[in-house]
Write a protein that holds these residues in place. Sequence first.
Motif, PDB file in Angstrom:
ATOM      1  N   LEU A  73       0.845  -1.190   0.000  1.00 16.60           N
ATOM      2  CA  LEU A  73       0.000   0.000   0.000  1.00 16.60           C
ATOM      3  C   LEU A  73       0.877   1.236   0.000  1.00 16.60           C
ATOM      4  N   SER A  74       0.764   2.034  -1.046  1.00 13.95           N
ATOM      5  CA  SER A  74       1.449   3.331  -1.105  1.00 13.95           C
ATOM      6  C   SER A  74       0.480   4.361  -0.565  1.00 13.95           C
ATOM      7  N   CYS A  88      -9.745  -5.185  10.190  1.00 15.71           N
ATOM      8  CA  CYS A  88     -10.046  -6.102   9.084  1.00 15.71           C
ATOM      9  C   CYS A  88      -9.487  -7.494   9.405  1.00 15.71           C
ATOM     10  N   PRO A  89     -10.338  -8.479   9.647  1.00 20.47           N
ATOM     11  CA  PRO A  89      -9.845  -9.794  10.075  1.00 20.47           C
ATOM     12  C   PRO A  89      -9.045 -10.538   9.008  1.00 20.47           C
ATOM     13  N   GLU A  90      -9.245 -10.197   7.747  1.00 22.11           N
ATOM     14  CA  GLU A  90      -8.511 -10.892   6.683  1.00 22.11           C
ATOM     15  C   GLU A  90      -7.057 -10.429   6.569  1.00 22.11           C
ATOM     16  N   GLU A 113     -12.914 -12.864  -5.738  1.00 20.90           N
ATOM     17  CA  GLU A 113     -13.865 -11.771  -5.495  1.00 20.90           C
ATOM     18  C   GLU A 113     -13.675 -11.191  -4.086  1.00 20.90           C
ATOM     19  N   HIS A 114     -13.456 -12.044  -3.120  1.00 22.62           N
ATOM     20  CA  HIS A 114     -13.208 -11.607  -1.743  1.00 22.62           C
ATOM     21  C   HIS A 114     -11.929 -10.758  -1.689  1.00 22.62           C
ATOM     22  N   LEU A 115     -10.885 -11.224  -2.355  1.00 24.00           N
ATOM     23  CA  LEU A 115      -9.633 -10.470  -2.412  1.00 24.00           C
ATOM     24  C   LEU A 115      -9.858  -9.110  -3.064  1.00 24.00           C
ATOM     25  N   GLN A 116     -10.651  -9.076  -4.115  1.00 25.04           N
ATOM     26  CA  GLN A 116     -10.937  -7.806  -4.804  1.00 25.04           C
ATOM     27  C   GLN A 116     -11.638  -6.819  -3.873  1.00 25.04           C
ATOM     28  N   ASN A 120     -10.189  -3.192  -2.946  1.00 21.93           N
ATOM     29  CA  ASN A 120     -11.005  -1.990  -3.164  1.00 21.93           C
ATOM     30  C   ASN A 120     -11.087  -1.149  -1.894  1.00 21.93           C
ATOM     31  N   ALA A 121     -11.260  -1.791  -0.757  1.00 22.05           N
ATOM     32  CA  ALA A 121     -11.323  -1.058   0.515  1.00 22.05           C
ATOM     33  C   ALA A 121      -9.987  -0.384   0.817  1.00 22.05           C
ATOM     34  N   LEU A 122      -8.882  -1.061   0.549  1.00 17.55           N
ATOM     35  CA  LEU A 122      -7.558  -0.484   0.809  1.00 17.55           C
ATOM     36  C   LEU A 122      -7.237   0.664  -0.138  1.00 17.55           C
ATOM     37  N   ASN A 123      -7.806   0.652  -1.327  1.00 17.33           N
ATOM     38  CA  ASN A 123      -7.566   1.727  -2.290  1.00 17.33           C
ATOM     39  C   ASN A 123      -8.056   3.081  -1.789  1.00 17.33           C
ATOM     40  N   ALA A 124      -8.914   3.083  -0.791  1.00 14.10           N
ATOM     41  CA  ALA A 124      -9.361   4.345  -0.189  1.00 14.10           C
ATOM     42  C   ALA A 124      -8.211   5.047   0.549  1.00 14.10           C
TER      43      ALA A 124
END
Length: 153
Positions: A73-74, A88-90, A113-116, A120-124
């Motif tokens: 993550l940048s 985030c438990p994952e 799909e779960h990974l995506q 997507n959440a981390l891209n915030a």
Amino acid sequence: MNLKIDSFDQKILILLQQDARMSHAEIGRQVHLSQPAVSERIKRLEAAEVIRAYRAEINPKALGYQITAMIRLSTQQGRPYAQYVAACPEIIDCYTVTGEDGAVMRVLATDVEHLQRIINALNAFGSTSTAIVLTTHVAGKTIIVPAPDQNEA
């Protein structure tokens, strides 16, 4: 490290990393110390936070996690991600690192799909780069006491 770790402590640490449920009596038999001596050494190692916790090693695939991924993550100033990552438990490991990336994390997902959704959440919080783990060659390796620095004599 202020605590002096001798060869008995080292052997105790190795045995506990291999099997944290091993009895103090069994450890004593293997390292040639009495059970009370082993118990006292373990208490001292816990008090010094050399031993931080005891855990069970869980097989993620047995719980339905088919994918392990490493996500870089940048981050950008003012986009704190630590609270999200902690909740985030994952996301099972997260490290702040030097270099272009602000963080590197190990993530479990049930499918692509779960990974995506996780990505997507981390891209915030910034841009991500993801690598799916194909094979693990080393994990949970036993930690040993480093050899003394030859210059510290």
